[in-house]
Design a protein around this motif. Structure first.
Motif, PDB file in Angstrom:
ATOM      1  N   ARG A  15       5.072  41.501 103.902  1.00 54.41           N
ATOM      2  CA  ARG A  15       5.357  42.841 104.418  1.00 54.41           C
ATOM      3  C   ARG A  15       6.311  43.508 103.433  1.00 54.41           C
ATOM      4  N   SER A  16       5.787  44.421 102.648  1.00 51.77           N
ATOM      5  CA  SER A  16       6.601  45.090 101.633  1.00 51.77           C
ATOM      6  C   SER A  16       7.656  45.959 102.297  1.00 51.77           C
ATOM      7  N   THR A  17       8.835  45.968 101.686  1.00 55.89           N
ATOM      8  CA  THR A  17       9.942  46.746 102.252  1.00 55.89           C
ATOM      9  C   THR A  17      10.033  48.136 101.640  1.00 55.89           C
ATOM     10  N   PHE A  18       9.608  48.276 100.379  1.00 56.00           N
ATOM     11  CA  PHE A  18       9.750  49.544  99.653  1.00 56.00           C
ATOM     12  C   PHE A  18      11.181  50.084  99.776  1.00 56.00           C
ATOM     13  N   ALA A  19      12.154  49.189  99.735  1.00 52.97           N
ATOM     14  CA  ALA A  19      13.547  49.574  99.957  1.00 52.97           C
ATOM     15  C   ALA A  19      14.187  50.194  98.721  1.00 52.97           C
ATOM     16  N   LYS A  20      13.634  49.971  97.542  1.00 50.91           N
ATOM     17  CA  LYS A  20      14.234  50.477  96.318  1.00 50.91           C
ATOM     18  C   LYS A  20      13.367  51.567  95.724  1.00 50.91           C
ATOM     19  N   ASP A  21      14.001  52.412  94.906  1.00 47.36           N
ATOM     20  CA  ASP A  21      13.300  53.569  94.366  1.00 47.36           C
ATOM     21  C   ASP A  21      12.299  53.213  93.271  1.00 47.36           C
ATOM     22  N   LEU A  22      12.776  52.526  92.224  1.00 48.09           N
ATOM     23  CA  LEU A  22      11.985  52.484  91.001  1.00 48.09           C
ATOM     24  C   LEU A  22      12.184  51.166  90.263  1.00 48.09           C
ATOM     25  N   LEU A  23      11.056  50.594  89.801  1.00 46.02           N
ATOM     26  CA  LEU A  23      11.063  49.443  88.904  1.00 46.02           C
ATOM     27  C   LEU A  23      10.352  49.843  87.624  1.00 46.02           C
ATOM     28  N   ILE A  24      10.984  49.571  86.476  1.00 47.31           N
ATOM     29  CA  ILE A  24      10.369  49.848  85.184  1.00 47.31           C
ATOM     30  C   ILE A  24      10.032  48.512  84.526  1.00 47.31           C
ATOM     31  N   VAL A  25       8.741  48.269  84.327  1.00 51.06           N
ATOM     32  CA  VAL A  25       8.270  47.002  83.752  1.00 51.06           C
ATOM     33  C   VAL A  25       7.927  47.237  82.289  1.00 51.06           C
ATOM     34  N   ASN A  26       8.655  46.572  81.396  1.00 48.34           N
ATOM     35  CA  ASN A  26       8.385  46.665  79.958  1.00 48.34           C
ATOM     36  C   ASN A  26       7.448  45.515  79.586  1.00 48.34           C
ATOM     37  N   PRO A  50       7.108  53.288  68.818  1.00 47.30           N
ATOM     38  CA  PRO A  50       8.497  52.876  68.609  1.00 47.30           C
ATOM     39  C   PRO A  50       8.581  51.366  68.389  1.00 47.30           C
ATOM     40  N   THR A  51       9.704  50.922  67.854  1.00 50.60           N
ATOM     41  CA  THR A  51      10.023  49.501  67.905  1.00 50.60           C
ATOM     42  C   THR A  51      10.590  49.207  69.296  1.00 50.60           C
ATOM     43  N   ARG A  52      10.865  47.938  69.558  1.00 51.61           N
ATOM     44  CA  ARG A  52      11.388  47.578  70.873  1.00 51.61           C
ATOM     45  C   ARG A  52      12.729  48.255  71.131  1.00 51.61           C
ATOM     46  N   ALA A  53      13.586  48.253  70.123  1.00 52.09           N
ATOM     47  CA  ALA A  53      14.905  48.871  70.298  1.00 52.09           C
ATOM     48  C   ALA A  53      14.785  50.384  70.455  1.00 52.09           C
ATOM     49  N   GLU A  54      13.882  51.014  69.687  1.00 56.96           N
ATOM     50  CA  GLU A  54      13.707  52.468  69.798  1.00 56.96           C
ATOM     51  C   GLU A  54      13.218  52.843  71.188  1.00 56.96           C
ATOM     52  N   LEU A  55      12.315  52.035  71.757  1.00 57.30           N
ATOM     53  CA  LEU A  55      11.831  52.341  73.099  1.00 57.30           C
ATOM     54  C   LEU A  55      12.960  52.228  74.122  1.00 57.30           C
ATOM     55  N   ASP A  56      13.780  51.194  74.013  1.00 57.00           N
ATOM     56  CA  ASP A  56      14.915  51.063  74.941  1.00 57.00           C
ATOM     57  C   ASP A  56      15.832  52.266  74.853  1.00 57.00           C
ATOM     58  N   THR A  57      16.102  52.714  73.621  1.00 58.69           N
ATOM     59  CA  THR A  57      16.979  53.872  73.442  1.00 58.69           C
ATOM     60  C   THR A  57      16.361  55.118  74.054  1.00 58.69           C
ATOM     61  N   PHE A  58      15.068  55.333  73.801  1.00 62.49           N
ATOM     62  CA  PHE A  58      14.372  56.516  74.300  1.00 62.49           C
ATOM     63  C   PHE A  58      14.380  56.547  75.831  1.00 62.49           C
ATOM     64  N   LEU A  59      14.268  55.388  76.455  1.00 58.58           N
ATOM     65  CA  LEU A  59      14.156  55.347  77.910  1.00 58.58           C
ATOM     66  C   LEU A  59      15.507  55.264  78.613  1.00 58.58           C
ATOM     67  N   PHE A  60      16.411  54.421  78.082  1.00 60.21           N
ATOM     68  CA  PHE A  60      17.553  54.023  78.890  1.00 60.21           C
ATOM     69  C   PHE A  60      18.915  54.397  78.301  1.00 60.21           C
ATOM     70  N   PRO A  86      20.746  61.284  75.691  1.00 60.03           N
ATOM     71  CA  PRO A  86      20.495  60.412  76.846  1.00 60.03           C
ATOM     72  C   PRO A  86      19.018  60.031  76.936  1.00 60.03           C
ATOM     73  N   GLY A  87      18.729  58.840  77.457  1.00 58.73           N
ATOM     74  CA  GLY A  87      17.358  58.424  77.687  1.00 58.73           C
ATOM     75  C   GLY A  87      16.729  59.181  78.839  1.00 58.73           C
ATOM     76  N   ILE A  88      15.404  59.167  78.899  1.00 65.71           N
ATOM     77  CA  ILE A  88      14.705  59.997  79.883  1.00 65.71           C
ATOM     78  C   ILE A  88      14.924  59.509  81.318  1.00 65.71           C
ATOM     79  N   PHE A  89      15.373  58.263  81.495  1.00 63.38           N
ATOM     80  CA  PHE A  89      15.601  57.773  82.849  1.00 63.38           C
ATOM     81  C   PHE A  89      17.083  57.820  83.250  1.00 63.38           C
ATOM     82  N   LYS A  90      17.897  58.410  82.414  1.00 63.72           N
ATOM     83  CA  LYS A  90      19.304  58.515  82.801  1.00 63.72           C
ATOM     84  C   LYS A  90      19.412  59.391  84.062  1.00 63.72           C
ATOM     85  N   GLY A  91      20.176  58.921  85.004  1.00 65.79           N
ATOM     86  CA  GLY A  91      20.353  59.651  86.257  1.00 65.79           C
ATOM     87  C   GLY A  91      19.494  59.126  87.386  1.00 65.79           C
TER      88      GLY A  91
END
Length: 828
Positions: free
Chosen positions: A326-337, A363-373, A391-396
């Motif tokens: 029974r899924s809770t859906f208690a959290k907003d967002l999961l980002i799977v890399n 991007p490289t792995r580090a560039e993607l992390d910077t762009f996102l987070f 700031p990364g696009i997911f800041k906030g």
């Protein structure tokens, strides 16, 4: 006779006329017209035959299942159903036809009185001459019943089934042969039950070649298909089963959470899922639930069982153990890399804090992390003051992150984890989606999405979406990761590409490959006016072979071209190459020239480069360092023979050659030290006189030293000393291929593999089923490309294109694997 015409009028004489006193006398005999096509290269097609009487075209009949064959004997079970079809032509030209009036058929058992087995097989028409046209004692069936079911055939016996069609004119089908109306078959005792497949929208699972779990399945949880299913929704399960060859499916039944599989209490009503359903061949799905579900690690657990029975009364058991969450859906967002972008790389071990600039596609792995987070507002390292990061696009946002490069053998993300989130952003890049490496690979593991989407696994992400989760599929590899594992490579190559030798973009050498075959390694062989100094008994480059005028090496011609011409083609045009390999021969200048070519190829094309070495003209580690400095990342050493005695006989003193066993193995040890563990490979050839046990010991020796093995099957080179030497039996090569794969993958070792007194492999010491299903063991065992996939695939280096493929230059699909499986234990 031959002709270029597409029609011909031919006059025939009467063979057996009726009496002239018979009203409307006509010929009772027949003629057979045969034709085959010949192309501009002299290749001929199979002949097509048509029989006819004086009063019309003769009926025809064709057995459809099991399919008759001239050379191979289909193996069937004691209960076998035979199906055929027929035509009765109603016009004199053979265009219009209808079903025959009826059929006559019979079954002969080898060894029975009056059965002239060898005579009939060698001359099928001799059987017709014995029994036609009366076919006395044969059974009959109408035109709408073109099949027969036999039961209780004797195991370990051979039978010959024969059928003829009878037309409305009274004529019968007079062409008797082992590809149309005569079916030779061997009866084997049933070795397994039907092979069960269970599936729905988020999983598909097919049991192994032995069917399902059998009666032992209920006590052995390893037979259970483990699923996670959502609460609050009906669960539909679908199934089908494939019977053993020659058998048919008889019926199915299912039950949920039984107290005992032996409980035959009838169901009280349609909602009574806890007793066996009535047997039925038509019912191939069941809908159960919905279920309440539970949180935590276990969920609400249920067991679903399916029994499938064939006409041999063999029953297989399928078992699904599913946990309801029974899924809770208690959290907003999961980002799977789930990407496989390049990681940062240090400049050198001496400067561990200094990184190389980003390279390759963005991007490289580090560039993607910077762009996102990225938090933003932080000074970039090694930049002037005042240069602040954005700031990364997911800041906030409130989010959790999950990476999938964790090295776990089972990288699937379970439903109880995904079910905590209302939204998921799942990122998969194209390059990562194509990786087929093991999930435990330390460099480029398979993506989790591809792993979960493969056959016999559950895609928990699809299950989560069915519960109402909102998915953002990010990246160009998402579709490929979910569909790629189901792709049949044979379907991708339906066109033959012919290379033209004219025009501005002509190829250096015109030619063509089979439709599903591409050579992905640029193989470069050094050539000298004086040839090779070695005298290997099996080689087309040996002195003896040159004296005989040999034109080939490893089954193909090696035309000489200037290196500049080759590099210009590779630079200027699209090409399939993923790696280059520069091969030395035994000449004093070979080392210097090999280094020069490796350097130019690496600088000009950017391809990773291997060097195939000749230790006889090298001087230990110093020369290996030169090969590495020139740009090679891998090397191969062609030891070829499995034992010292065979090496001396075929490469050393036995043929007056310069090569020495100890020197070659020392080169392997030095190469491992210079290039690193498993960056060196040992070439071995099966079929030079070794036993399977001797070859497996050579493979294990290389692996324990830190070298991989590249396995080949002997093929007689014209002009060589062994030009009339036979190829090794296919079964022997398949077993050694499988042993090499198990050893090189770290799944087995010498103590695990058992041999007969004659040195034949009789057991691998583990369940080889999962290894067989991937087909990887039977691919060319060559060097990989920069992403870890097979690059040096050498199409047709071990066999003619008309023969069974020994080293597959592509990953075998289901059809190829079905052909491979009976070859493994084939009698020699």
């Amino acid at each position: 006779m031959s002709t270029t015409r597409t029609e011909q009028t031919i006059t025939f004489t009467v063979t057996r006329p009726e009496s002239l006193y018979t009203p409307q006398p006509r010929c009772q005999g027949f003629h057979v017209f045969a034709i085959r096509a010949v192309d501009d290269r002299g290749a001929v097609s199979e002949p097509v035959k048509r029989a006819f009487y004086s009063f019309g075209v003769a009926p025809t009949v064709q057995i459809l299942a099991p399919l008759p064959q001239e050379l191979l004997v289909p193996r069937v079970t004691p209960a076998v159903r035979i199906v055929w079809t027929g035509k009765d032509f109603v016009d004199p030209y053979g265009y219009a036809f209808e079903k025959p009036l009826y059929y006559k058929y019979t079954l002969f058992k080898r060894g029975n009185p009056g059965v002239r087995w060898d005579v009939w097989l060698n001359d099928p028409d001799s059987l017709r001459r014995e029994v036609a046209p009366e076919f006395a004692g044969w059974d009959s069936t109408g035109s709408d019943s073109a099949e027969v079911q036999y039961t209780d055939l004797a195991p370990s016996s051979e039978y010959l089934f024969v059928v003829v069609a009878i037309g409305r004119s009274g004529a019968y089908s007079p062409i008797f042969d082992l590809k149309s109306n005569m079916l030779r078959m061997r009866v084997d005792a049933p070795w397994g039950g039907p092979r069960i497949t269970l599936f729905n929208s988020f999983f598909s699972y097919t049991y192994g070649s032995d069917g399902g779990g059998g009666t032992i399945g209920f006590t052995d949880p390893s037979w259970a298909i483990q699923l996670q299913v959502p609460a609050g929704q009906p669960l539909t399960l679908n199934w089908y089963a494939t019977p053993p060859p020659g058998s048919d499916m008889k019926r199915y039944r299912w039950v949920l959470d039984p107290q005992s599989l032996d409980d035959e209490t009838p169901r009280a009503n349609p909602g009574d899922w806890y007793h066996w359903s009535p047997w039925s061949l038509a019912q191939t799905s069941a809908t159960i639930g919905p279920f309440v579900g539970a949180g935590g690690d276990t969920g609400e657990v249920h067991d679903f069982f399916l029994e499938a029975e064939d006409t041999n009364d063999r029953v297989s058991l399928g078992w699904i153990r599913f946990r309801v969450y029974r899924s809770t859906f208690a959290k907003d967002l999961l980002i799977v890399n789930d990407t496989r972008f390049n990681a940062d790389q240090i400049v050198s071990p001496a400067m561990p804090d200094t990184l190389r600039p980003p390279f390759g596609v963005w991007p490289t792995r580090a560039e993607l992390d910077t762009f996102l987070f990225a938090v933003g507002g932080v000074r970039w390292r090694m930049t002037p003051a005042g240069w602040l990061s954005p700031p990364g696009i997911f800041k906030g946002y409130r989010f959790d992150t999950l990476g999938t490069r964790d090295g776990r053998a089972d990288p699937a993300i379970p439903l109880d984890v995904l079910g905590q989130y209302r939204h998921i952003v799942w990122m998969t890049d194209l390059r990562g989606s194509e990786l087929g490496n093991s999930p435990t690979s330390s460099t480029l593991p398979m993506t989790t999405l591809r792993y979960m989407s493969a056959p016999n696994r559950q895609n928990a992400l699809a299950t989560w979406v069915s519960q109402g989760g909102k998915l953002w599929a990010l990246g160009s590899g998402f579709g490929n990761a979910t569909n790629g594992p189901w792709n049949n490579l044979v379907n991708d190559f339906r066109q033959v590409r012919t290379y033209s030798s004219s025009g501005a973009g002509r190829d250096l050498e015109p030619g063509r490959f089979m439709p599903n075959t591409v050579c992905t390694c640029l193989n470069l062989l050094l050539t000298y006016d004086g040839g090779c100094r070695a005298a290997c008994s099996y080689c087309g480059l040996a002195r003896s072979a040159r004296a005989e005028g040999s034109q080939t090496f490893i089954r193909v011609k090696w035309p000489a071209y200037p290196l500049t011409d080759i590099l210009e083609r590779v630079r200027g045009e699209r090409h399939p190459f993923k790696r280059a390999c520069v091969s030395m021969i035994t000449r004093d200048r070979a080392l210097e020239d090999t280094c020069t070519i490796i350097r130019q190829v690496r600088e000009s094309t950017g391809l990773p480069v291997s060097g195939l070495l000749s230790p006889t003209v090298m001087k230990g580690k110093n020369d290996l360092q030169k090969i590495r400095s020139a740009g090679a990342d891998r090397v191969g050493i062609a030891i070829d023979a499995a034992t010292e005695e065979l090496f001396d006989r075929h490469r050393g003193a036995g043929v007056g050659g310069p090569h020495r066993w100890d020197l070659f193995w020392q080169c392997v040890a030095d190469s491992v030290e210079v290039f690193g563990r498993y960056m060196a490979g040992v070439h071995l050839i099966t079929g030079l006189g070794e036993t399977e046990e001797q070859m497996v010991h050579a493979i294990a020796k290389a692996y324990h030293m830190g070298a991989m093995t590249h396995l080949f099957s002997f093929f007689p080179e014209g002009g060589s000393l062994l030009q009339h030497h036979p190829q090794p039996p296919l079964g022997k090569y398949r077993r050694i291929q499988l042993a090499r794969y198990l050893i090189n993958e770290g799944l087995a070792d010498i103590p695990d593999i058992h041999f007969s007194r004659e040195g034949r492999i009789i057991d691998f010491g583990l369940d080889i089923g999962p290894c067989l299903q991937t087909g990887e063991a039977f691919m060319t065992s060559g060097c990989p490309d920069s992403e870890g996939r097979l690059a040096c695939n050498r199409p047709f280096g071990n066999e003619r294109a008309s023969e069974p493929m020994r080293n597959y230059p592509f990953q075998p699909g289901p059809e190829e694997i079905r052909r491979i499986l009976p070859q493994i234990w084939a009698e020699e």
